[in-house]
Design a protein around this motif. Structure first.
Motif, short mmCIF file in Angstrom:
data_model
loop_
_atom_site.label_atom_id
_atom_site.label_comp_id
_atom_site.label_asym_id
_atom_site.label_seq_id
_atom_site.Cartn_x
_atom_site.Cartn_y
_atom_site.Cartn_z
N VAL A 137 0.85 -1.19 0.00
CA VAL A 137 0.00 0.00 0.00
C VAL A 137 0.88 1.24 0.00
O VAL A 137 2.01 1.23 0.51
CB VAL A 137 -0.95 0.04 1.21
N VAL A 138 0.38 2.31 -0.58
CA VAL A 138 1.05 3.60 -0.55
C VAL A 138 0.25 4.51 0.37
O VAL A 138 -0.99 4.54 0.31
CB VAL A 138 1.18 4.20 -1.97
N MET A 139 0.94 5.22 1.24
CA MET A 139 0.31 6.08 2.24
C MET A 139 0.23 7.50 1.70
O MET A 139 1.27 8.12 1.41
CB MET A 139 1.11 6.06 3.54
N LEU A 140 -0.96 8.03 1.54
CA LEU A 140 -1.15 9.39 1.06
C LEU A 140 -1.23 10.33 2.25
O LEU A 140 -2.30 10.56 2.83
CB LEU A 140 -2.41 9.47 0.20
N GLY A 141 -0.08 10.85 2.64
CA GLY A 141 0.02 11.72 3.80
C GLY A 141 1.08 11.21 4.74
O GLY A 141 1.04 10.05 5.17
N ALA A 142 2.07 12.06 5.08
CA ALA A 142 3.17 11.66 5.96
C ALA A 142 3.16 12.46 7.25
O ALA A 142 4.20 12.64 7.87
CB ALA A 142 4.51 11.83 5.24
N GLY A 143 1.99 12.95 7.64
CA GLY A 143 1.88 13.69 8.89
C GLY A 143 1.82 12.77 10.09
O GLY A 143 2.15 11.58 10.01
N ILE A 161 4.67 0.72 1.56
CA ILE A 161 5.93 0.75 0.80
C ILE A 161 6.42 2.17 0.57
O ILE A 161 7.60 2.38 0.26
CB ILE A 161 5.77 0.03 -0.55
N ALA A 162 5.55 3.18 0.73
CA ALA A 162 5.96 4.56 0.50
C ALA A 162 4.92 5.53 1.05
O ALA A 162 3.73 5.22 1.10
CB ALA A 162 6.19 4.84 -0.98
N PHE A 163 5.42 6.71 1.49
CA PHE A 163 4.56 7.85 1.79
C PHE A 163 4.57 8.79 0.59
O PHE A 163 5.58 8.92 -0.11
CB PHE A 163 5.10 8.63 2.99
N GLY A 196 7.76 11.46 -2.39
CA GLY A 196 7.51 12.74 -3.07
C GLY A 196 6.10 13.21 -2.85
O GLY A 196 5.42 12.80 -1.90
N PRO A 197 5.59 14.08 -3.72
CA PRO A 197 4.25 14.67 -3.55
C PRO A 197 3.14 13.70 -3.95
O PRO A 197 3.39 12.64 -4.53
CB PRO A 197 4.29 15.88 -4.48
N LEU A 198 1.93 14.10 -3.67
CA LEU A 198 0.77 13.28 -4.00
C LEU A 198 0.63 13.07 -5.50
O LEU A 198 0.01 12.11 -5.95
CB LEU A 198 -0.52 13.92 -3.46
N GLY A 199 1.21 13.97 -6.27
CA GLY A 199 1.15 13.85 -7.71
C GLY A 199 1.83 12.60 -8.25
O GLY A 199 1.62 12.21 -9.40
N LEU A 200 2.66 11.95 -7.42
CA LEU A 200 3.34 10.72 -7.85
C LEU A 200 2.47 9.48 -7.64
O LEU A 200 2.92 8.37 -7.94
CB LEU A 200 4.64 10.54 -7.07
N ALA A 201 1.26 9.67 -7.15
CA ALA A 201 0.41 8.51 -6.83
C ALA A 201 0.21 7.60 -8.03
O ALA A 201 0.23 6.37 -7.92
CB ALA A 201 -0.93 8.98 -6.28
N ASN A 234 -6.34 5.33 -9.49
CA ASN A 234 -6.83 4.14 -10.17
C ASN A 234 -6.36 2.88 -9.45
O ASN A 234 -6.06 1.87 -10.08
CB ASN A 234 -6.35 4.12 -11.63
N PHE A 235 -6.30 2.95 -8.10
CA PHE A 235 -5.89 1.80 -7.33
C PHE A 235 -7.07 0.85 -7.19
O PHE A 235 -8.22 1.26 -7.13
CB PHE A 235 -5.42 2.23 -5.93
N PRO A 236 -6.78 -0.48 -7.11
CA PRO A 236 -7.88 -1.43 -6.88
C PRO A 236 -8.63 -1.17 -5.59
O PRO A 236 -9.82 -1.39 -5.49
CB PRO A 236 -7.16 -2.79 -6.84
#
Length: 241
Positions: A153-159, A180-182, A201-206, A236-238
């Motif tokens: 899973v990728v974490m959207l937010g590193a706060g 695996i990544a923030f 990096g930024p959310l744009g890398l999602a 477009n994640f499952p």
């Protein structure tokens, strides 16, 4: 994409095993058959004190009936059971076992009129409350130890919230979500390791992670509902949690 926004830090890969849920299912079926065998043994031990004889067809009917339990488990999300803690898994299993065996008793009383051996059914029920959860726990631990359990899973937010969620997931791998990544829009967090998880990096890398991660966790505490809705539409994640 600007140079500052490009991914520099390396991200470890984690591949989920598509066959892992089948291991849990196999452990369930095996445990149920063992429970049935023990239930049959108890019934045979008590045979001298019971007046009714039980035929092979009655044993066979119970063996077929208990296999309804894995079907109910599937409907309740036990296979694979990601994001379910031990208490919740046990609760769902207990309710499913009560429902299936209660249904079998009701069917036997109302429709079949004694086709099932009630002694075998009752003894099997007692063992079925214990053995399948134990078998599942052992199978899950084995898969976790071999890094064959869970999905990347990728974490959207590193706060603060994101770090707390990542720490929890890493401490409890049985939940089945492996960060695996923030991704975070604050440049000062990029290319750092937080909770042993890289901030890529930024959310744009999602979208760059759509082939590497099977789910995205939105853990941005100060993100409004409209922002969350807009973000989810772009992904477009499952699975998006």
């Amino acid at each position: 994409m600007s140079t500052a926004a490009r991914q520099i830090i390396s991200v470890d890969s984690f591949r989920s095993a598509a066959w892992a849920p089948w291991v849990i299912l196999a452990a369930d079926v095996l445990a149920l058959e063992v429970a049935l065998g023990l239930g049959l043994g108890v019934r045979l031990m008590l045979a001298p004190w019971l007046s009714h004889e039980v035929g092979v067809e009655q044993y066979f009917a119970v063996a077929i009936g208990v296999l309804l339990l894995p079907v109910v488990h599937y409907q309740l999300g036990i296979y694979p059971g990601y994001l379910l803690g031990p208490v919740e898994r046990l609760r769902r299993r207990t309710l499913a076992t009560l429902a299936v065996f209660g249904g079998l008793v009701a069917w036997d009383n109302i429709v079949a009129r004694g086709v099932l051996s009630r002694g075998v059914l009752l003894a099997t029920f007692v063992f079925a409350l214990v053995l399948p959860p134990l078998a599942e726990s052992l199978a899950r631990r084995s898969l976790v130890a071999r890094r064959r359990w869970g999905i990347p899973v990728v974490m959207l937010g590193a706060g603060t919230t994101g770090r707390l969620v990542a720490r929890t997931l890493l401490r409890e791998p049985q939940l089945g979500l492996m960060p695996i990544a923030f991704l975070d829009n604050r440049p000062d967090t990029w290319n750092q390791m937080l909770e042993n998880v890289p901030v890529a990096g930024p959310l744009g890398l999602a979208q760059d992670f759509e082939r590497r991660a099977e789910a995205a966790l939105v853990v941005i505490a100060d993100l409004g509902k409209e922002d969350v809705a807009g973000l989810l539409q772009e992904l477009n994640f499952p699975r998006v949690v």
